[in-house]
Design an enzyme around this catalytic site. Structure first.
Site, PDB file in Angstrom:
ATOM      1  N   ASP A 141      -1.116 -35.217   2.738  1.00  0.00           N
ATOM      2  CA  ASP A 141      -0.829 -36.383   1.890  1.00  0.00           C
ATOM      3  C   ASP A 141       0.488 -37.050   2.253  1.00  0.00           C
ATOM      4  OD1 ASP A 141       0.971 -34.529   0.982  1.00  0.00           O
ATOM      5  OD2 ASP A 141       0.178 -34.403  -1.054  1.00  0.00           O
ATOM      6  N   GLU A 148       6.536 -33.498  -2.735  1.00  0.00           N
ATOM      7  CA  GLU A 148       5.194 -33.972  -2.986  1.00  0.00           C
ATOM      8  C   GLU A 148       5.186 -35.477  -3.288  1.00  0.00           C
ATOM      9  OE1 GLU A 148       3.043 -31.892  -2.232  1.00  0.00           O
ATOM     10  OE2 GLU A 148       3.018 -30.051  -3.377  1.00  0.00           O
TER      11      GLU A 148
END
Length: 264
Positions: A141, A148
């Site tokens: 991602d 994150e």
């Protein structure tokens, strides 16, 4: 940003190892100050580490005046657990090179005061003189270290909560059971990485292709934290053909042409 594209992960890893070695030697030739490097874990750097080990054993390179800081560690996982990043780094690099033990820094995921541990880590990086080079990989991602999606691009070393996607990807190291993957980790921040004089990001395989396209061609965004590399004056992405698969044709040709011109 510079993008180096090689046929496969083996050729990409060899390029990366040789680049790191050249930087270490270059600094050693002009100063007695240590070379400070940021290091990563996971399957991506293993071949690069293997080549660095070969160089050290062959007498072509030394880590005696290198100080390293790893980018992350799981919270609550015993240091001697086979999947701790302490174990990984010693298995794949530290136990086979000549870097002094006192020069090796890895976050303590079992520290009694996690906030202090993270603050002390940042202070130790500053005390060492800051990173000459930070070596990293990226998640599918587009995350770098454990920053994150939606992590601040100004973030520093801290405790982070891992997404379910990351736990599922990392579950291959934990009996394919995401519930066995620690829910939290300690991680350097995006700004910690970008504080390095040079940043080298590795990405191999088609699963990384969308992240690479977003990092290079997409907007600067906290959704894809590695896109912050667009603002770095000496950022390098090293990828194989598969990871470059989602780049626009003209982007691919541009980076190939730039490298060819530089090597002419």
């Amino acid at each position: 940003m510079k993008v180096i594209i090689r046929k496969n992960s083996a050729e990409s890893s060899l390029w990366t190892a040789r680049y790191i070695a050249a930087r270490i030697k270059e600094k050693a030739a002009r100063t007695d100050e240590p070379f400070v490097i940021g290091l990563c874990t996971g399957s991506t750097p293993i071949e690069t580490y293997a080549e660095l080990i070969r160089m050290v054993k062959a007498g072509e390179l030394s880590f005696k005046n290198v100080i390293s800081f790893n980018m992350d560690e799981y919270v609550g996982l015993p240091v001697d657990h086979p999947e701790s990043y302490h174990s990984f780094m010693h298995k794949y690099l530290f136990d086979q090179i000549d870097e002094p033990a006192e020069n090796i820094h890895i976050l303590d995921g079992n520290a009694p005061d996690p906030v202090k541990e993270c603050a002390d880590y940042e202070a130790a990086i500053v005390k060492a003189g800051g990173f000459d080079l930070f070596l990293g990989g990226i998640g599918e991602d587009g995350h770098i270290a454990f920053n994150e999606p939606f992590s601040s691009l100004q973030s520093r070393t801290r405790v982070v909560t891992l997404t379910q996607d990351t736990r599922e990807v990392n579950s291959r190291f934990f009996d394919n059971d995401p519930s066995k993957v620690p829910a939290q980790a300690m991680s350097v921040g995006v700004a910690t990485v970008l504080g390095a004089k040079e940043v080298v990001i590795m990405a191999y395989g088609s699963k990384k292709a969308r992240a690479i396209a977003a990092a290079i061609e997409g907007p600067l965004s906290h959704y894809c934290t590695v896109s912050a590399l667009q603002n770095h004056p000496a950022g390098i992405i090293v990828c194989d053909e598969a990871a470059a698969g989602e780049l626009k044709v003209n982007s691919y040709r541009y980076f190939k042409a730039v490298e060819a011109a530089e090597n002419a």
